[in-house]
Design a protein around this motif. Sequence first.
Motif, PDB file in Angstrom:
ATOM      1  N   LEU A 144      -0.228  56.178  28.386  1.00 51.69           N
ATOM      2  CA  LEU A 144      -1.177  56.813  28.261  1.00 51.69           C
ATOM      3  C   LEU A 144      -0.310  55.429  26.594  1.00 51.69           C
ATOM      4  CD1 LEU A 144      -4.308  56.921  27.450  1.00 51.69           C
ATOM      5  CD2 LEU A 144      -2.736  59.278  26.788  1.00 51.69           C
ATOM      6  N   GLU A 145       0.939  56.135  25.919  1.00 50.22           N
ATOM      7  CA  GLU A 145       0.961  55.844  23.842  1.00 50.22           C
ATOM      8  C   GLU A 145       1.397  53.814  24.467  1.00 50.22           C
ATOM      9  OE1 GLU A 145       1.635  56.652  22.144  1.00 50.22           O
ATOM     10  OE2 GLU A 145       3.282  57.237  20.853  1.00 50.22           O
ATOM     11  N   ILE A 146       1.379  53.697  26.014  1.00 49.22           N
ATOM     12  CA  ILE A 146       1.756  52.038  25.805  1.00 49.22           C
ATOM     13  C   ILE A 146       0.064  51.047  25.337  1.00 49.22           C
ATOM     14  CG2 ILE A 146       1.644  50.084  27.528  1.00 49.22           C
ATOM     15  CD1 ILE A 146       4.289  51.369  28.352  1.00 49.22           C
ATOM     16  N   ARG A 147      -0.780  51.903  25.957  1.00 50.62           N
ATOM     17  CA  ARG A 147      -2.322  51.849  25.848  1.00 50.62           C
ATOM     18  C   ARG A 147      -2.515  51.954  24.514  1.00 50.62           C
ATOM     19  NH1 ARG A 147      -5.006  55.501  30.726  1.00 50.62           N
ATOM     20  NH2 ARG A 147      -7.204  54.084  29.368  1.00 50.62           N
ATOM     21  N   ARG A 148      -2.480  53.070  24.158  1.00 48.72           N
ATOM     22  CA  ARG A 148      -2.791  53.180  22.468  1.00 48.72           C
ATOM     23  C   ARG A 148      -2.372  52.429  21.467  1.00 48.72           C
ATOM     24  NH1 ARG A 148      -1.437  56.643  18.125  1.00 48.72           N
ATOM     25  NH2 ARG A 148       0.875  56.373  18.459  1.00 48.72           N
ATOM     26  N   SER A 169      13.441  59.867  22.819  1.00 51.88           N
ATOM     27  CA  SER A 169      12.826  59.296  21.372  1.00 51.88           C
ATOM     28  C   SER A 169      14.146  58.903  20.610  1.00 51.88           C
ATOM     29  CB  SER A 169      11.444  59.951  20.810  1.00 51.88           C
ATOM     30  OG  SER A 169      11.235  59.635  19.613  1.00 51.88           O
ATOM     31  N   SER A 170      14.388  57.718  20.576  1.00 55.36           N
ATOM     32  CA  SER A 170      15.490  57.534  19.250  1.00 55.36           C
ATOM     33  C   SER A 170      15.064  56.112  18.636  1.00 55.36           C
ATOM     34  CB  SER A 170      16.793  57.300  20.099  1.00 55.36           C
ATOM     35  OG  SER A 170      16.346  55.831  20.934  1.00 55.36           O
ATOM     36  N   GLY A 171      15.946  55.570  17.611  1.00 57.89           N
ATOM     37  CA  GLY A 171      15.651  55.086  17.058  1.00 57.89           C
ATOM     38  C   GLY A 171      14.717  53.216  17.779  1.00 57.89           C
ATOM     39  N   ASN A 172      15.056  53.207  18.655  1.00 54.06           N
ATOM     40  CA  ASN A 172      14.467  52.190  19.775  1.00 54.06           C
ATOM     41  C   ASN A 172      13.930  52.270  20.424  1.00 54.06           C
ATOM     42  OD1 ASN A 172      16.978  52.312  21.059  1.00 54.06           O
ATOM     43  ND2 ASN A 172      18.321  50.672  19.860  1.00 54.06           N
ATOM     44  N   HIS A 192      11.207  55.212  22.205  1.00 57.41           N
ATOM     45  CA  HIS A 192       9.628  55.878  22.170  1.00 57.41           C
ATOM     46  C   HIS A 192       9.219  55.842  22.993  1.00 57.41           C
ATOM     47  CE1 HIS A 192       6.641  57.567  19.821  1.00 57.41           C
ATOM     48  NE2 HIS A 192       6.518  57.033  20.646  1.00 57.41           N
ATOM     49  N   ILE A 193       9.769  57.407  24.081  1.00 60.03           N
ATOM     50  CA  ILE A 193       8.894  57.638  25.221  1.00 60.03           C
ATOM     51  C   ILE A 193       7.927  58.732  25.651  1.00 60.03           C
ATOM     52  CG2 ILE A 193       9.119  57.456  27.873  1.00 60.03           C
ATOM     53  CD1 ILE A 193      10.379  54.791  26.692  1.00 60.03           C
TER      54      ILE A 193
END
Length: 442
Positions: free
Chosen positions: A366-370, A169-172, A174-175
Amino acid sequence: MITKEPRLRVGIMEGKAGISGCLNGNFRSPQYPGQHFSGNFSIHSLGGEILLTAAKGGGIVTRSSLSLLSEDQATFSLQDVTIGVAFHWERQEAQTFAGNLRILALGDGTLTAINDIALEDYLSSVISSEMSASAPMALLKAHAVISRSWLVTMLKRGPAPSRTSPPSSSGNEHIVWYGREEHQMFDVCADDHCQRYQGLTRSIPERTAAAINITRGVFLVYGDAVCDARYYKCCGGRTETFENTWEEIPHPYLTSVADAAVDSPPILDEEAAQRWLLSSPEAWCNTRDEKLLAEILPSFDQETKDFFRWQVAYDQDELGEILKEKSGIDFGRVQDLIPLERGPSGRIVRLKIVGTKTSIVVGKELEIRRWLSRSHLYSSAFVVEAQRDPSGTDCRFVLHGGGWGHGVGLCQIGAAVMASQGISAEVILKHYFRGASLKKLY
Ligand SMILES: [Zn+2]
Ligand SMILES: [Zn+2]
């Protein structure tokens, strides 16, 4: 592996100043030997002490924890139990439970109500909430086995961080993937967060009870361990691997399989994803058989009809607003959505969002769906059609997607179609969980 039926601590209510209900028969408390309690009751917390007033058995006070043990299979009812927390069907209702009632008083003056119950009794209630009783018998049996297996795996895993920390999880970039939020004072909650459990509130249909009894103590195992048997509504034609969805630990029985009688190749590139998601390939879960869907899905799930192939469209401003609200990041005007990595089911694992103010890679599914929906996208398996106006200033994004849920393990709709065609529970389970077998452990 386990050798006897486990008991579960199911959290029914939390954060209550008072709890009221009815003891439908005799209960006793180890703290007050010889005394019986029954009838309407109310419980309050008073400076860390618990005060019980029951119609029969009177008022008693205990410190921090009160156990009420059911005698002769007496049940108890609780008022104002919240169900569907934070979902559109949230409501409060009275619910009835088998087993024992335990009340904990916390330092903040609130009470927690816990139902201590044997695993198989718990399962009867869960299966009748998750599945309609008119579902084919093989589906009910298969579901009993996977719910039982998932639960025991989860109990064994024990307390873990409430959210698995992002591997990168860095600036660009977010996994993130989401583990199960752990509960501190009980094993599972009674709501959709864990599994929907409403005790005996809805009568448990005979066929569901039979499916539990026939499969009593039967687990899905791989090697010398019970399988972490995941499930979801619809794979979209092909199932997904565990490591593309959660941590990078390959589970040999959670690989990607074609959800059809004939095999099809995994999705390996964008061209294949386009071909797959813009078509309607043959698959067990590619069904519009409304009669079958009505037989298997609880009524509120039947409102979703486009689960196999679906579309969502946003204009630039709308998408920018949703992203800002869901991710907290101001992308400016969204200019492109670029899939960087997909799993074999077509689900996007890493998606690059290009905006005028910033560009960020987001994952996992799930993060993409959210991020890309005011609620949740059905799945992260989609291809993006960017409809740009001739001047190139405005753009509308159409997501052409497939499937409903994470896609790992058993596809509920695919399994239902298989069962309706006379395929046995064992064959269904071995189709989705490759190399796994069934074993009776108690
Ligand atoms: Zn929970
Ligand atoms: Zn499927």
